[in-house]
Design a protein around this motif. Sequence first.
Motif, PDB file in Angstrom:
ATOM      1  N   LEU B 548       0.817  -1.209   0.000  1.00 32.65           N
ATOM      2  CA  LEU B 548       0.000   0.000   0.000  1.00 32.65           C
ATOM      3  C   LEU B 548       0.855   1.264   0.000  1.00 32.65           C
ATOM      4  N   ALA B 549       1.958   1.212   0.734  1.00 34.85           N
ATOM      5  CA  ALA B 549       2.736   2.428   1.009  1.00 34.85           C
ATOM      6  C   ALA B 549       3.126   3.233  -0.235  1.00 34.85           C
ATOM      7  N   PRO B 550       3.738   2.603  -1.248  1.00 32.56           N
ATOM      8  CA  PRO B 550       4.153   3.431  -2.384  1.00 32.56           C
ATOM      9  C   PRO B 550       2.978   4.056  -3.127  1.00 32.56           C
ATOM     10  N   ALA B 551       1.853   3.347  -3.195  1.00 32.76           N
ATOM     11  CA  ALA B 551       0.693   3.917  -3.884  1.00 32.76           C
ATOM     12  C   ALA B 551       0.298   5.219  -3.198  1.00 32.76           C
ATOM     13  N   VAL B 552       0.266   5.196  -1.860  1.00 36.79           N
ATOM     14  CA  VAL B 552      -0.090   6.397  -1.104  1.00 36.79           C
ATOM     15  C   VAL B 552       0.965   7.483  -1.305  1.00 36.79           C
ATOM     16  N   ARG B 553       2.234   7.094  -1.111  1.00 39.02           N
ATOM     17  CA  ARG B 553       3.312   8.059  -1.134  1.00 39.02           C
ATOM     18  C   ARG B 553       3.427   8.777  -2.464  1.00 39.02           C
ATOM     19  N   TYR B 554       3.422   8.016  -3.556  1.00 37.23           N
ATOM     20  CA  TYR B 554       3.638   8.642  -4.856  1.00 37.23           C
ATOM     21  C   TYR B 554       2.441   9.501  -5.258  1.00 37.23           C
ATOM     22  N   ALA B 555       1.234   9.055  -4.905  1.00 35.10           N
ATOM     23  CA  ALA B 555       0.068   9.868  -5.241  1.00 35.10           C
ATOM     24  C   ALA B 555       0.168  11.209  -4.521  1.00 35.10           C
ATOM     25  N   ALA B 556       0.514  11.171  -3.233  1.00 32.79           N
ATOM     26  CA  ALA B 556       0.628  12.414  -2.469  1.00 32.79           C
ATOM     27  C   ALA B 556       1.726  13.294  -3.057  1.00 32.79           C
ATOM     28  N   HIS B 557       2.856  12.665  -3.351  1.00 29.50           N
ATOM     29  CA  HIS B 557       3.981  13.431  -3.882  1.00 29.50           C
ATOM     30  C   HIS B 557       3.644  14.029  -5.240  1.00 29.50           C
ATOM     31  N   GLY B 558       2.978  13.244  -6.075  1.00 31.66           N
ATOM     32  CA  GLY B 558       2.626  13.714  -7.415  1.00 31.66           C
ATOM     33  C   GLY B 558       1.752  14.949  -7.350  1.00 31.66           C
ATOM     34  N   ILE B 559       0.763  14.932  -6.464  1.00 31.82           N
ATOM     35  CA  ILE B 559      -0.151  16.066  -6.399  1.00 31.82           C
ATOM     36  C   ILE B 559       0.535  17.267  -5.794  1.00 31.82           C
ATOM     37  N   ARG B 560       1.410  17.012  -4.811  1.00 29.76           N
ATOM     38  CA  ARG B 560       2.058  18.147  -4.175  1.00 29.76           C
ATOM     39  C   ARG B 560       3.069  18.821  -5.080  1.00 29.76           C
TER      40      ARG B 560
END
Lengths: 269, 667
Positions: B548-560
């Motif tokens: 789960l972790a990378p899906a969350v992390r990259y989505a957050a990073h991408g939007i930010r």
Amino acid sequence: MMGEVLKKAGYNVEYVQADYIAQFAGLKTGDLHVAMEIWETTGRDAMDEATATGRVENLGETGMMAIEEWWYPAYMKERCPGLPNWEALNDCAEEFATPETDPNGRYLGGPVTWGGFDDERAEALELDFEVVHAGTDAALFAELESAYQRQAPILLWVYAPHWAPIKYEGEWIEFPEYTADCYNDPSWGVNPDMAYDCGKPRGPIWKVSWAGVKDKWPGAHSAIQAFRVSNDEMGAMVAAVDLEGKDLDAVVAEWLANNEDTWKGWIGQ
Amino acid sequence: MSRLEQLGLSRNAMLWLLLFVVTFVLAQVSKDLAKEMDARWLMKVPRDLRIPMRGDISDFMSWLVESASFGLFTFTELTRSISWLIEQPYDFVRALVIEGFVRGQGNEAVQVLPSLSWLAVAFVVAAMGHYAGSWRLAIFVGLCFLYLAVFGQWDSAMVTLSSILIAVPFGVVGGLLLGIAGYRWPWFDRLMTPVLDLMQTVPIFAYLVPILFLFGFGPVSALIATVIYAMPPMVRVTTLALHNVPSEIREFGKMVGCTRRQMTWRVLVPSALPSLMVGVNQVIMLSLNMVIIASMIGAGGLGYDVLTSLRRLDIGAGLEAGVAIVVLAIALDRLSQAFANRPPPEHSERQLNALQRHPWLVTCLAVVLGTGLVGLLLPAVQQYPAGAEITTGAFWENLVRYINVNFFDQLEAVKTFMLVNFMVPVKRFLLGLPWPWVLLLITFAGWQLGGIRLALLCCALTLFILVNGLWAKAMTTVYLCGVSVIIACIIGIPIGILAAENDRANRIVQAFIDTLQTLPSFVYLIPVVMLFRVGDFSAMIAVVLYALAPAVRYAAHGIRSIDPQLIEAGIVSGCTRRQLLLRIKLPLALPEIMLGINQTIMLALSMLVITALVGTRDLGQEVYIALTKADTGRGIVAGVSVACIAIIADRLIAAAALRKKRRLGLA
């Protein structure tokens, strides 16, 4: 336990965790020196193969007898009165069914690496059961614990000496008794066309060592050869450690204190 | 112009749609078709096509172990002397932090020097926290170690810590040297890249057996496996960091007349230090990930505690040991990050004496000596008193029991629904495909997304799986991994978006996924089995939790990381919040999200091997069987097959993300 006895005799002992079958690789090269627990039932082939190379030596029986068989908790007897006779299994296959296996019953076998010929057995005895393999013993007993808490039906592979048959009340299924012919000769037994139409073999648990132990530590070699424990003694100790949560070292120390004559005999004092 | 194009579909999309329809139909009918045409080879790879590599590899291995020789000494002697070399510092550290120095045999052994007391160890790490960061960090790290003592995990934690203390320097130095070599000679870099790919994607179980053969049973083999697993990021980070050193600094080095060696060690490495510390941090975290697997081959420590407690179904004890690993990981992570971000020391003109120059070093020495001496009189100082340990084990046990007894039927219903409506159809679909079509499709996708080289790579890797006769197991792997990745994305990406939009949610989510990633999966595997039984569904849950972790992390990073001007522009032109999210933020963050999915796939694949422990029938099981049978060839072939799947997925997605970025004008 053997380790503590050897320490009393003045040896240094290092305990190493090794995988059951993989340990033979270590025994052959002399990285590991002694393995105290090789089951007739599951480790026999690997042991024979290893002793044949001449680099591994069989040090005789440990005195414990291994039992491995299909097992059910005692409360299932009410729902399936014909147990423990194996012929009753088909009558209550639906009791043991889960949504995935319905209408067949579900039997939880050991990891595929344990062998045991359960798929063949189910087929040869024409049992209406689907054999599902657990990946590890932990997964196996996790299911048992779960079912036992809910008093739910379960049929699975259990072995002794182990804490499970002590903690949970239950019985082994009684299959036609094992003989060597049953595994090798299809015509033997209930099903004339297939082998494995009987129960699993029961047999002693062996001790093995690296062949070099004899020359390097002759004292330890003879002590290990003399080592003997019964099923009951071992079962009680396993239960004390795994079920009552006692410290392993404390349990061993207690045994050593109570059976001083026994182990002194092993090391020749 | 065709109808479909009028509907707004580009030619490319049409092509893919067509391919999908053909694939879907094939999946339904090809089994019957093959039977009808008597062409079973379509579904099952014919035996003649197979090349049994595993036998050759096993033979090679036994030759290596038994007869390979360099004349003066044999190959095994060489590897054994290496393991002896590694064992010396390991034994020393272990004696220092936990066992004490002992001399003598059997029961007559006497302790020459006691180990460091628990107070001393906790104090030293807290001092390091202050030295590298702040008082806050010092208190935090100290509390982490105090937790280990209070929950009775101290002894095991120190065994684990000592193996980390040995594995990390080896990983860091090895990675640094290889990375520098890759920076200096581009051909070496090209050679290393595929090797690193393999090191990261081949499951550890696959190469445990050869390592055991070569380096012997015990902690050293576990250490070597840990180093192999944890080193690749260090190599990559090093090469990248050296390339990124500003050219002014390099010019300056040339101007003052540096030799090559001086240039590397005095100029490049120091100026790349902050980036290099990121690599060190990665090595520490990955080493801790290995703790459980290392304990299967004799490393002991916390991993061993987790394994044994769960084998006797002591969920509480397993969880506590697992949390201890998390705590240790977090403490080491924060410490190493603080070292990475430490401001350069100020140079002072004043002459200082030794005490003033090294205040912490002196205090630590004093504390070590002091607690050591007091510990001789007061055992509580030397070893945390067992009476003051607390445990929450019973609580967790009862919690699982409560859920099990009261909610099992509901959980069972959810599981059956998922199985029947989602997992089983996907499995049927994938296993129903004829292999020549899949081969064709993958090659075509490679060609479309990345050109002829990618096509050839994809084709070759797929063929490797085919000729080794692992097709069905590979498809099962793809199915389990695919299903898990889809679910992980459905859960993870919205959480990531939420975390990007809301700072407080972000903090909570961060802590949560950090814990999920460092908590050994075995800890939740057993309760999952209790609630969902052995089978694909349990495996899937475990994989989803881990990946789960990378899906969350990259989505957050991408939007930010979207250019704020673009968002401004959206607001100016009157977008609603919803439109802003759907029309501007999500499309722009898509390449980043795709990379996140890529990472999710990688983690899911690495986790599959562990799910073999709950009884799956995929490549993970194949690797696991090979491990328990000590069959080198079988393990390596299956492990490389997993790596093949990982590399295909990685390259295809990376190529697609790059295309997308180009089209959006971001790259």
